[in-house]
Design a protein around this motif. Structure first.
Motif, PDB file in Angstrom:
ATOM      1  N   THR A  76       0.388  -1.475  -0.081  1.00 15.78           N
ATOM      2  CA  THR A  76      -0.049   0.368   0.161  1.00 15.78           C
ATOM      3  C   THR A  76       0.889   1.102  -0.201  1.00 15.78           C
ATOM      4  OG1 THR A  76      -0.237  -0.094   2.178  1.00 15.78           O
ATOM      5  CG2 THR A  76      -1.905  -0.550   1.783  1.00 15.78           C
ATOM      6  N   GLU A  77       2.353   1.169   0.418  1.00 16.18           N
ATOM      7  CA  GLU A  77       3.283   2.013  -0.112  1.00 16.18           C
ATOM      8  C   GLU A  77       2.411   3.645  -0.742  1.00 16.18           C
ATOM      9  OE1 GLU A  77       7.744   3.609  -0.085  1.00 16.18           O
ATOM     10  OE2 GLU A  77       7.560   1.309  -0.400  1.00 16.18           O
ATOM     11  N   PHE A  78       2.910   4.336  -0.070  1.00 12.77           N
ATOM     12  CA  PHE A  78       2.604   5.600  -1.193  1.00 12.77           C
ATOM     13  C   PHE A  78       4.122   6.712  -1.554  1.00 12.77           C
ATOM     14  CE2 PHE A  78       0.332   7.590   1.529  1.00 12.77           C
ATOM     15  CZ  PHE A  78       0.786   8.712   1.990  1.00 12.77           C
ATOM     16  N   ILE A  79       4.463   7.664  -2.265  1.00 16.19           N
ATOM     17  CA  ILE A  79       5.264   7.904  -1.805  1.00 16.19           C
ATOM     18  C   ILE A  79       5.342   9.672  -2.347  1.00 16.19           C
ATOM     19  CG2 ILE A  79       8.062   8.993  -1.996  1.00 16.19           C
ATOM     20  CD1 ILE A  79       8.713   6.181  -2.576  1.00 16.19           C
ATOM     21  N   ASP A  80       4.989  11.124  -1.935  1.00 18.13           N
ATOM     22  CA  ASP A  80       4.765  12.295  -2.096  1.00 18.13           C
ATOM     23  C   ASP A  80       6.305  12.908  -2.276  1.00 18.13           C
ATOM     24  OD1 ASP A  80       1.511  11.906  -1.858  1.00 18.13           O
ATOM     25  OD2 ASP A  80       1.322  12.881  -0.212  1.00 18.13           O
ATOM     26  N   ILE A  81       6.453  13.571  -3.757  1.00 21.38           N
ATOM     27  CA  ILE A  81       7.292  14.321  -4.154  1.00 21.38           C
ATOM     28  C   ILE A  81       7.341  15.453  -4.034  1.00 21.38           C
ATOM     29  CG2 ILE A  81       9.570  14.228  -5.664  1.00 21.38           C
ATOM     30  CD1 ILE A  81       8.179  11.068  -6.912  1.00 21.38           C
TER      31      ILE A  81
END
Length: 199
Positions: free
Chosen positions: A130-135
Motif C-alpha cells: 500500500t506504500e505511496f511516496i509524495d515527492i
C-alpha cells in the motif's frame, strides 16, 4: 491485430475490481504489516492476495543555488548495496506530509528550504504494497546541521542533473523515486511540467 486506444475501453473499473471477502494478519513488524485476504474476482471466482501495509513516505528533490541536486548515498540492506537516492523518509502516525518532508530534509542533510512545491504521488510497488511516496520540490535552501537517527549512516553530496540522468541510464541509480524524480526534473528544466506551489 490493432490494439484499442484507451478511449475505447469500457467506462469505469467495475469489470476489473476485486472485492475483499475476508482477511487475516500474517505478520506485524515495526512499521510493515503483512496481510492475506480472500477476494472475489470479476468472474465470481475467488483468489488469495498477500500484501504489505505501509504508512507512506515522502521524498524531496532539493535544488541548490547552483542548480545541483542534493543527494544521499546509503547502504540498503535488502539489496546489499550502497544506493544513490534523493532524501526521503516514512511518515510518522498522523503526521502532515509536508511537515514530514521538512523534517526528513533537515534531519538527513541539515538543509531547510524556503520554497516548497508538490511534484506528485507515486506508488512504487503496486503489486504487493500500500506504500505511496509524495515527492516534493524544495528550493531556496539554507544549510544547517543534520540530525541523523542512531541507526542511520549516509553520505550527503550534490550532483548536476546531467550526472543524475547518466547514472539512471547506466543503471547506477535503480531507486524508483530517484529515477522518476530525475526524469521529472529534466522535463521541469525544459518547461514541460510544473509542480504545485505550497509554500
Amino acid at each position: 491485430m490493432t490494439e484499442k486506444f484507451f478511449e475505447d475501453l469500457p467506462a469505469g473499473d467495475k469489470h476489473l475490481r476485486e472485492e475483499r471477502l475476508s482477511g487475516e494478519d500474517i505478520y506485524g513488524g515495526i512499521f510493515l504489516n503483512m496481510k492475506r485476504d480472500t477476494v472475489s474476482l470479476p468472474n465470481g471466482e475467488q483468489a488469495i492476495r498477500e500484501y504489505l501495509t505501509h504508512p507512506g513516505a515522502v521524498a524531496i528533490v532539493a535544488l541548490l543555488e547552483d542548480g545541483r541536486v542534493l543527494l544521499e548515498r546509503q547502504y540498503r540492506y535488502p539489496i546489499a548495496k550502497a544506493c544513490i537516492e534523493i532524501p526521503a523518509g516514512k511518515l510518522d502516525p498522523k503526521e502532515d506530509h509536508l511537515v514530514c518532508a521538512k523534517r526528513e530534509l533537515e534531519e538527513e542533510t541539515g538543509y531547510t528550504a524556503k520554497k516548497w512545491s508538490l511534484i506528485r504521488r507515486i506508488h512504487p510497488v503496486i503489486s504487493y504494497s500500500t506504500e505511496f511516496i509524495d515527492i516534493y520540490l524544495a528550493e531556496d535552501l539554507v544549510p544547517g546541521k543534520s540530525h541523523l537517527d542512531e541507526e542511520e549512516f549516509l553520505d550527503v553530496f550534490a550532483a548536476p542533473l546531467e550526472q543524475l540522468i547518466g547514472w539512471v541510464e547506466a543503471g547506477e541509480i535503480t531507486d524508483v523515486k530517484t529515477t522518476i524524480s530525475t526524469y521529472w526534473l529534466d522535463r521541469y528544466r525544459r518547461g514541460l511540467v510544473k509542480p504545485t506551489l505550497i509554500l
